[in-house]
Design a protein around this motif. Structure first.
Motif, PDB file in Angstrom:
ATOM      1  N   VAL A  88     -45.286 -63.400 -30.613  1.00 21.33           N
ATOM      2  CA  VAL A  88     -45.504 -63.614 -32.046  1.00 21.33           C
ATOM      3  C   VAL A  88     -46.671 -64.577 -32.224  1.00 21.33           C
ATOM      4  CG1 VAL A  88     -44.525 -64.487 -34.192  1.00 21.33           C
ATOM      5  CG2 VAL A  88     -43.108 -63.131 -32.642  1.00 21.33           C
ATOM      6  N   ALA A  89     -47.683 -64.121 -32.942  1.00 23.06           N
ATOM      7  CA  ALA A  89     -48.856 -64.957 -33.196  1.00 23.06           C
ATOM      8  C   ALA A  89     -48.829 -65.567 -34.586  1.00 23.06           C
ATOM      9  CB  ALA A  89     -50.128 -64.125 -33.029  1.00 23.06           C
ATOM     10  N   GLY A  90     -48.001 -65.023 -35.485  1.00 26.32           N
ATOM     11  CA  GLY A  90     -47.921 -65.546 -36.838  1.00 26.32           C
ATOM     12  C   GLY A  90     -47.108 -66.833 -36.896  1.00 26.32           C
ATOM     13  N   THR A  91     -47.114 -67.460 -38.056  1.00 25.67           N
ATOM     14  CA  THR A  91     -46.362 -68.696 -38.251  1.00 25.67           C
ATOM     15  C   THR A  91     -45.409 -68.536 -39.422  1.00 25.67           C
ATOM     16  OG1 THR A  91     -48.101 -69.595 -39.695  1.00 25.67           O
ATOM     17  CG2 THR A  91     -48.226 -70.125 -37.344  1.00 25.67           C
ATOM     18  N   GLY A  92     -44.317 -69.297 -39.406  1.00 25.64           N
ATOM     19  CA  GLY A  92     -43.343 -69.237 -40.480  1.00 25.64           C
ATOM     20  C   GLY A  92     -42.726 -67.859 -40.578  1.00 25.64           C
ATOM     21  N   SER A  93     -42.749 -67.281 -41.781  1.00 28.75           N
ATOM     22  CA  SER A  93     -42.165 -65.960 -42.001  1.00 28.75           C
ATOM     23  C   SER A  93     -43.081 -64.827 -41.560  1.00 28.75           C
ATOM     24  CB  SER A  93     -41.835 -65.780 -43.494  1.00 28.75           C
ATOM     25  OG  SER A  93     -40.863 -66.716 -43.911  1.00 28.75           O
ATOM     26  N   ASP A  94     -44.311 -65.158 -41.202  1.00 24.50           N
ATOM     27  CA  ASP A  94     -45.254 -64.135 -40.759  1.00 24.50           C
ATOM     28  C   ASP A  94     -45.019 -63.855 -39.278  1.00 24.50           C
ATOM     29  OD1 ASP A  94     -48.183 -62.916 -41.749  1.00 24.50           O
ATOM     30  OD2 ASP A  94     -47.941 -63.108 -39.590  1.00 24.50           O
ATOM     31  N   LEU A  95     -44.745 -62.591 -38.952  1.00 22.41           N
ATOM     32  CA  LEU A  95     -44.377 -62.228 -37.581  1.00 22.41           C
ATOM     33  C   LEU A  95     -45.411 -61.303 -36.952  1.00 22.41           C
ATOM     34  CD1 LEU A  95     -40.535 -61.648 -38.084  1.00 22.41           C
ATOM     35  CD2 LEU A  95     -41.711 -63.699 -37.248  1.00 22.41           C
ATOM     36  N   ALA A  96     -46.686 -61.533 -37.260  1.00 16.12           N
ATOM     37  CA  ALA A  96     -47.754 -60.761 -36.624  1.00 16.12           C
ATOM     38  C   ALA A  96     -47.669 -60.945 -35.112  1.00 16.12           C
ATOM     39  CB  ALA A  96     -49.110 -61.221 -37.139  1.00 16.12           C
ATOM     40  N   LEU A  97     -47.857 -59.850 -34.384  1.00 17.05           N
ATOM     41  CA  LEU A  97     -47.718 -59.869 -32.929  1.00 17.05           C
ATOM     42  C   LEU A  97     -49.078 -59.870 -32.250  1.00 17.05           C
ATOM     43  CD1 LEU A  97     -44.880 -57.216 -32.400  1.00 17.05           C
ATOM     44  CD2 LEU A  97     -44.657 -59.701 -32.585  1.00 17.05           C
ATOM     45  N   THR A 137     -37.474 -55.337 -58.171  1.00 12.03           N
ATOM     46  CA  THR A 137     -37.466 -54.546 -56.931  1.00 12.03           C
ATOM     47  C   THR A 137     -37.012 -55.334 -55.708  1.00 12.03           C
ATOM     48  OG1 THR A 137     -39.812 -55.068 -56.542  1.00 12.03           O
ATOM     49  CG2 THR A 137     -39.308 -53.025 -57.748  1.00 12.03           C
ATOM     50  N   LEU A 138     -36.780 -56.623 -55.848  1.00 12.42           N
ATOM     51  CA  LEU A 138     -36.489 -57.465 -54.681  1.00 12.42           C
ATOM     52  C   LEU A 138     -35.246 -57.004 -53.939  1.00 12.42           C
ATOM     53  CD1 LEU A 138     -37.013 -59.884 -52.869  1.00 12.42           C
ATOM     54  CD2 LEU A 138     -35.820 -61.326 -54.551  1.00 12.42           C
ATOM     55  N   ASP A 139     -34.152 -56.764 -54.647  1.00 14.26           N
ATOM     56  CA  ASP A 139     -32.913 -56.378 -53.965  1.00 14.26           C
ATOM     57  C   ASP A 139     -33.070 -55.047 -53.225  1.00 14.26           C
ATOM     58  OD1 ASP A 139     -31.660 -58.660 -54.827  1.00 14.26           O
ATOM     59  OD2 ASP A 139     -30.622 -57.706 -56.498  1.00 14.26           O
ATOM     60  N   GLN A 196     -35.063 -59.424 -38.824  1.00 11.93           N
ATOM     61  CA  GLN A 196     -33.771 -59.435 -39.508  1.00 11.93           C
ATOM     62  C   GLN A 196     -33.447 -60.803 -40.090  1.00 11.93           C
ATOM     63  OE1 GLN A 196     -31.467 -58.004 -36.214  1.00 11.93           O
ATOM     64  NE2 GLN A 196     -31.861 -55.855 -36.651  1.00 11.93           N
ATOM     65  N   ALA A 197     -33.943 -61.874 -39.452  1.00 13.55           N
ATOM     66  CA  ALA A 197     -33.698 -63.218 -39.966  1.00 13.55           C
ATOM     67  C   ALA A 197     -34.567 -63.553 -41.165  1.00 13.55           C
ATOM     68  CB  ALA A 197     -33.932 -64.245 -38.860  1.00 13.55           C
ATOM     69  N   VAL A 198     -35.766 -62.951 -41.239  1.00 15.86           N
ATOM     70  CA  VAL A 198     -36.693 -63.255 -42.334  1.00 15.86           C
ATOM     71  C   VAL A 198     -36.315 -62.520 -43.617  1.00 15.86           C
ATOM     72  CG1 VAL A 198     -39.076 -62.907 -43.135  1.00 15.86           C
ATOM     73  CG2 VAL A 198     -38.654 -63.843 -40.858  1.00 15.86           C
ATOM     74  N   ILE A 199     -35.856 -61.285 -43.530  1.00 22.23           N
ATOM     75  CA  ILE A 199     -35.634 -60.458 -44.719  1.00 22.23           C
ATOM     76  C   ILE A 199     -34.728 -61.140 -45.757  1.00 22.23           C
ATOM     77  CG2 ILE A 199     -34.613 -58.288 -45.561  1.00 22.23           C
ATOM     78  CD1 ILE A 199     -35.674 -56.986 -42.954  1.00 22.23           C
ATOM     79  N   PRO A 200     -33.599 -61.745 -45.382  1.00 25.21           N
ATOM     80  CA  PRO A 200     -32.766 -62.399 -46.411  1.00 25.21           C
ATOM     81  C   PRO A 200     -33.449 -63.563 -47.108  1.00 25.21           C
ATOM     82  CG  PRO A 200     -31.521 -62.036 -44.388  1.00 25.21           C
ATOM     83  CD  PRO A 200     -32.958 -61.791 -44.059  1.00 25.21           C
ATOM     84  N   THR A 201     -34.515 -64.114 -46.499  1.00 21.16           N
ATOM     85  CA  THR A 201     -35.192 -65.279 -47.105  1.00 21.16           C
ATOM     86  C   THR A 201     -36.242 -64.889 -48.131  1.00 21.16           C
ATOM     87  OG1 THR A 201     -37.003 -65.448 -45.477  1.00 21.16           O
ATOM     88  CG2 THR A 201     -34.883 -66.463 -44.890  1.00 21.16           C
ATOM     89  N   LEU A 202     -36.565 -63.604 -48.220  1.00 19.20           N
ATOM     90  CA  LEU A 202     -37.568 -63.179 -49.193  1.00 19.20           C
ATOM     91  C   LEU A 202     -37.068 -63.458 -50.607  1.00 19.20           C
ATOM     92  CD1 LEU A 202     -38.581 -59.720 -47.637  1.00 19.20           C
ATOM     93  CD2 LEU A 202     -39.627 -61.951 -47.242  1.00 19.20           C
ATOM     94  N   SER A 203     -37.945 -63.926 -51.444  1.00 19.89           N
ATOM     95  CA  SER A 203     -37.512 -64.295 -52.805  1.00 19.89           C
ATOM     96  C   SER A 203     -38.626 -63.955 -53.811  1.00 19.89           C
ATOM     97  CB  SER A 203     -37.182 -65.782 -52.866  1.00 19.89           C
ATOM     98  OG  SER A 203     -38.326 -66.565 -52.576  1.00 19.89           O
ATOM     99  N   VAL A 235     -45.124 -57.826 -47.235  1.00 25.13           N
ATOM    100  CA  VAL A 235     -44.344 -58.168 -48.419  1.00 25.13           C
ATOM    101  C   VAL A 235     -44.636 -59.610 -48.806  1.00 25.13           C
ATOM    102  CG1 VAL A 235     -42.494 -56.550 -47.846  1.00 25.13           C
ATOM    103  CG2 VAL A 235     -42.351 -58.910 -47.034  1.00 25.13           C
ATOM    104  N   CYS A 236     -44.224 -59.999 -49.978  1.00 26.12           N
ATOM    105  CA  CYS A 236     -44.353 -61.399 -50.404  1.00 26.12           C
ATOM    106  C   CYS A 236     -43.240 -62.227 -49.790  1.00 26.12           C
ATOM    107  CB  CYS A 236     -44.275 -61.513 -51.920  1.00 26.12           C
ATOM    108  SG  CYS A 236     -45.568 -60.662 -52.844  1.00 26.12           S
ATOM    109  N   ASP A 237     -43.579 -63.398 -49.252  1.00 25.68           N
ATOM    110  CA  ASP A 237     -42.497 -64.289 -48.808  1.00 25.68           C
ATOM    111  C   ASP A 237     -41.799 -64.900 -50.020  1.00 25.68           C
ATOM    112  OD1 ASP A 237     -44.598 -65.982 -49.567  1.00 25.68           O
ATOM    113  OD2 ASP A 237     -44.373 -67.329 -47.853  1.00 25.68           O
ATOM    114  N   LYS A 238     -42.579 -65.187 -51.068  1.00 26.44           N
ATOM    115  CA  LYS A 238     -42.061 -65.648 -52.354  1.00 26.44           C
ATOM    116  C   LYS A 238     -42.847 -64.934 -53.455  1.00 26.44           C
ATOM    117  CE  LYS A 238     -41.100 -70.304 -50.575  1.00 26.44           C
ATOM    118  NZ  LYS A 238     -41.413 -71.753 -50.717  1.00 26.44           N
TER     119      LYS A 238
END
Length: 369
Positions: A285-294, A325-327, A362-369, A316-319
């Protein structure tokens, strides 16, 4: 959020209705393959209305499978995905026209900055979702197995090697009779993440034979262009003596042979999902935080590792996602990264993401807001 289990009957009905769904949802000219969908899948439904996405044609076959299965379980959500290429998808996302964009290359820093207008209080992030490999698909009578390497591929697509019996190709294929046929190469006309990944491989592994930086925009000399993965595949299928690059599922669905790649390992690596998985196992993983670029290792010499791979990201937007459409977005992405979702696209040439990567998504998706 409610959990729905799709019955085999409903999934079969979804398969029968696929042509109708595709015409209604505007996914462009890339056709979905004929497959047997999973006999059942547990999907947590949420939201309603239309969920819009656009971008990568390399993942179009995967999205067709995902949205058909998801819609069968969650009829209150209509997933619409238009192709157009990664560049077009990113631009539509920046303009706020779609809830997610498919891109075979992660966002550049300037693109991340630009996404702030579509993501109030946040920015776009890359979530790896569909892994695959780029096939060097060819149409050459009498040649069932072809080996190429990065310098030779570079010179073919840059107009420096023009005949199939060129000494450079002959040296890679001892014992194979190569015809004195002219080479017709095909590349993408649209800005494409598939192009970005191929040129990243060529820039990294060709020892300078590819003189251009990696880019979504084709820079090589010569050859002819076609729009989308389906367009390139159609041209290679039609033209004798041709070669083009495309996501493996398009080569398979068109009955095209794929070249093996000499990497420096004891044996050339065939274009198979298993060999691509060997390469993905070494990704980080080269991204940081919620960004999971490989970060992908295009210069791998691991035995059996096919080096020309790609990951399609859902951007997608992290926030700042739209509340309307979020749900639905989170429910859809939760399915696509699930084991059933990844296994479903594995039937048509994609590579299920390593569990270590899938778990992070899978861990990041529930944090999207």
């Amino acid at each position: 959020m409610t959990r729905r289990t799709v019955s085999a009957v409903r999934l079969l009905a979804g398969t029968a209705a696929l042509a109708t769904l595709l015409s209604a949802t505007g996914c462009g000219s890339d056709p979905a393959p004929t497959i047997a969908l999973p006999s059942g899948a547990s999907i947590a439904c949420a939201g309603s209305g239309q969920l819009l996405g656009a971008g990568s044609t390399a993942q179009a076959n995967a999205v067709d499978i995902w949205k058909t299965t998801f819609s069968a379980a969650c009829p209150n959500v209509i997933v619409t995905y238009g192709g157009g290429g990664s560049g077009a998808g990113v631009q539509q996302f920046i303009q706020g026209k779609v809830a997610f964009a498919g891109s075979d290359a992660p966002l550049k820093p300037e693109e991340i900055t630009a996404t702030a207008q579509a993501c109030p209080g946040g920015h776009g992030v890359d979530l790896p979702m569909a892994a695959g490999l780029i096939s060097l698909a060819y149409n050459l009578d009498g040649v069932d197995h072809l080996v190429l390497d990065a310098p030779t591929i570079s010179k073919i697509f840059n107009g420096q090697i023009t005949d199939w019996n060129d000494p450079a190709i002959t040296a890679l294929n001892p014992g194979t009779t190569l015809p004195a046929t002219g080479i017709q190469s095909f590349h993408r006309s649209d800005d494409s993440g598939t192009t970005a990944n191929l040129t990243a491989y060529l820039a990294a592994a060709s020892a300078g034979a590819w003189p251009y930086p990696p880019s979504k925009t084709w820079a090589g000399r010569g050859g002819q262009s076609a729009n989308g993965s389906a367009g390139v595949a159609a041209q290679v299928k039609q033209v004798k003596g041709s070669i083009g690059y495309m996501e493996l599922s398009f080569a398979q669905s068109n009955g095209l042979r794929s070249a093996a790649i000499a990497t420096g390992a004891p044996q050339p690596a065939d274009a198979t999902a298993a060999n691509a998985a060997t390469t993905f196992a070494g990704s980080t993983v080269a991204g940081t935080g919620s960004d999971l670029a490989l970060k992908l290792d295009y210069t791998t010499e691991r035995p059996g590792a096919y080096p020309i791979v790609l990951v399609t990201y859902e951007i997608v937007c992290d926030k700042g996602n739209r509340a309307s459409t979020l749900d639905a977005l989170k429910a859809f992405l939760t399915y696509t990264i699930s084991a059933p979702g990844q296994q479903a696209i594995g039937t048509v040439g994609y590579v299920p993401l390593p569990q270590e990567v899938a778990s992070k998504v899978q861990a990041v998706i529930p944090t999207l807001s």
